[in-house]
Design a protein around this motif. Structure first.
Motif: not given
Lengths: 224, 420
Positions: B262-277
């Protein structure tokens, strides 16, 4: 002696006893009964208040309900064979102290014959039970209001989103088969702040007296 | 020709699958067609059929044979409900209400011919049409996400297999892993829904993976029942949940399903589950029919008819109607007004002033339920709120438990009100 006199009076005023049952209006009697509510309920297995539960009083020997406080005069009348019939109840209701000296019932009596006939018809028949706690808050005019069943049916669609019809009452009470007066009392009590529940208080805020009567009339209809 | 209920049922059954059936029967009876068998459509079909006593021929077009309610699907994620317990079928609507249930996709509405084309071929004619398709997602709303990647990053915002997938992914998270949610901008289906979901994920993780964390990336400044949820999270799940609002880039998010980033304001972060609504809009068929302006279908409050077509009623999440939230309860409430208007138009039955209501219950943790709700009426151009209420921070545990029990009773009642 007194009883004989009453019976004669009754016969003169109202004709044959059968006329009493025919002409009394139990629904109007249910409304009139609210003035008795501070001391009496009329519910199956209902509790004694200051006076006895009057459910099923017709045919009962006077002064014989358990867990009820009677005056010695009332018990004695029962031991002497007084059974509450339409006629005897009419006599008692007209003038309690005159009919039974020593009665503890602090009620001035009902002078109007039609009123007595209506109350007796209510106590005689399968008239709707009065869920009495607080019913005196509701005026006779409101209780007598005639509802628009079809409008009530439309309005009820808001109720059944949460109250099963019919259904179990897990979490939210079922409202199918609720007594009309109990329903009217509950709606007015939520609306006017005598009962509180976030959803019910909000839902009832906009209900007019006519709309409550319409809902009550719809829910009183036999299920399809 | 007079049809009694039995012959009507028998004929419908005999012609089941024959798309011409409504047209044949409709020669003597006006035809109401409903697109979408969810909270709005199922309710509308049932009320039109039941209240018209067979005077209106009702057809319900819904592709799925089993409908899973979005409401309470978060409780499944939290382990409070089974998936079966939120599933409903259409058998009762067909057998007890005489509704012609057609399991097919409605492809297109021909407003001039007053017909609905089906993906299986053929078309269904209507005198009045009710359209309740729910939401669709806006393409490109979250850069990097599309329906093609919905299995890597589930939305789980249409209940069913997506919900099961999300729960399975949460169960498979590594110890101390990260669950991320990309929350939608307003307006969207079920305003408290994402935050109830966070609560239910937290409940699950608290039991099974207590060092895991939850990250909410949110483009909104504030959200529904915010004080209540935040109070509950701090009491039940201290330190587990972090929310990044627009001040810190919550509105500038991109996802990379291939690498689970997930890239938040240009900062990438690794996640295990991503729920995109993702951001939402009216169901596609309303776009096809030309009934949508700026994402939603505007309706006339008193009848729930489209402002663009007086023969078409639109319900629920797809509408722009004013003050009501997009919810199953709202759709159910709106459906009753629409059903009354349909019957009035087709059989001259009585019309009453439209009134609506809604309550949204949410569960924060075991026996900690909250609610928000309101009554509504039809204003000139929009539905207006009359009175509102909301649970309070600091209520007793007993009140919260009672609120949760209320929600259980409500679920049983409203699903019976929809599906019979």
């Amino acid at each position: 002696m007194t009883r004989a006199l009453v019976a004669i009076t009754f016969a003169v005023l109202a004709g044959a006893p059968a006329a009493l049952a025919q002409e009394g209006d139990p629904e109007r009697g249910a409304i009139l009964f609210r003035q008795c509510n501070s001391c009496h309920v009329a519910e199956p297995d209902g509790p004694a208040r200051t006076g006895p539960n009057l459910y099923g009083v017709i045919g009962r020997t006077a002064g014989t309900l358990e867990d009820t406080r009677y005056s010695p005069a009332m018990r004695e009348a029962g031991e002497n064979g007084l059974v509450w019939t339409q006629e005897s109840l009419d006599g008692f209701l007209q003038d309690p102290r005159g009919y039974m000296p020593g009665s503890r019932m602090s009620f001035r009596g009902m002078r109007d014959l039609q009123d007595r006939m209506d109350v007796i018809a209510f106590l005689t028949g399968d008239a709707p039970m009065v869920h009495s706690a607080g019913i005196e808050r509701i005026s006779a005019d409101i209780l007598a209001m005639e509802g628009d069943v079809e409008y009530g049916r439309y309005l009820s669609s808001e109720c059944v989103a949460c109250h099963s019809e019919p259904g179990d009452d897990e979490g939210i009470p079922a409202i199918t088969g609720i007594e009309q007066e109990a329903f009217i009392l509950a709606m007015h009590d939520y609306r006017d702040g005598h009962r509180e529940h976030q959803v019910m208080t909000t839902v009832t805020q906009r209900l007019t007296n006519e709309e409550i009567a319409s809902l009550a009339a719809y829910f009183a209809e036999p299920a399809e | 020709m007079t049809l009694n209920r039995r012959t009507f049922l028998g004929t419908t059954a005999a012609l089941a699958g024959t798309l011409a059936a409504p047209a044949v029967l409709g020669q003597s009876r006006p035809r109401a067609v409903v697109i979408g068998g969810g909270a709005g459509g199922a309710t509308a079909a049932r009320y039109i059929a039941n209240d018209s006593d067979g005077a209106i021929d009702v057809t319900l077009i819904e592709p799925a044979r089993h409908y899973y309610t979005c409401f309470f699907s978060n409780l499944y994620i939290g382990g409070f409900r089974s998936i079966e317990s939120i599933g409903h079928s259409y058998g009762t609507l067909a057998s007890d209400y005489g509704i012609n249930v057609v399991h097919d996709w409605a492809l297109a509405i021909d407003r001039d011919a007053k017909t609905v084309a089906l993906s299986g071929g053929g078309s269904v004619p209507y005198d009045r049409l009710v359209v309740s398709p729910g939401i669709d997602f806006k393409e490109g709303a979250v850069p990097g996400w599309s329906l093609a990647t919905q299995n890597a990053m589930p939305h789980a915002y249409k209940a069913g297999s997506q919900t099961e997938l999300l729960r399975a992914q949460i169960a498979a998270m590594p110890e101390g892993g990260t669950f991320a949610m990309v929350a939608p901008p307003n307006p969207y289906r079920c305003p408290p829904g994402p935050y109830e979901r966070v609560s239910m994920v937290a409940h699950y993780l608290n039991e099974h993976n207590p060092t895991a964390r939850i990250l909410i990336v949110d483009p909104k400044e504030t959200f529904s029942k915010q004080a209540l949820f935040q109070d509950g999270w701090s009491r039940h799940y201290p330190g587990m949940i972090e929310r990044i609002g627009p001040d810190f880039g919550g509105d500038r998010v991109e996802v990379r399903p291939d690498t689970m980033e997930v890239v938040i304001d240009g900062q990438a972060e690794s996640v295990d589950v991503c729920n995109v609504i993702p951001a939402q809009q009216a169901g596609g068929i309303l776009h096809q029919a030309g009934l949508v302006e700026n994402d939603w279908a505007t309706v006339v409050p008193a009848t729930m008819t489209s402002v663009m077509d007086e023969n078409i009623h639109v319900l629920g999440d797809s509408t722009r109607q004013g003050a009501m939230p997009k919810s199953g309860f709202s759709a159910n409430s709106q459906a009753k007004v629409a059903a009354m208007a349909v019957r009035h138009a087709l059989t001259d039955s009585r019309m009453f002033p439209a009134r609506f209501s809604n309550t949204c219950w949410s569960l924060i943790d075991t026996d900690d339920g909250i609610k928000v709700g309101a009554t509504y009426e039809a204003g000139e151009d929009r539905i207006e709120a009359v009175d509102t209420f909301i649970s309070q921070v600091g209520e007793s545990a007993e009140t919260r438990a009672e609120t949760y029990r209320e929600s259980l009773g409500w679920y049983d009642s409203i699903t019976a009100d929809m599906f019979g």
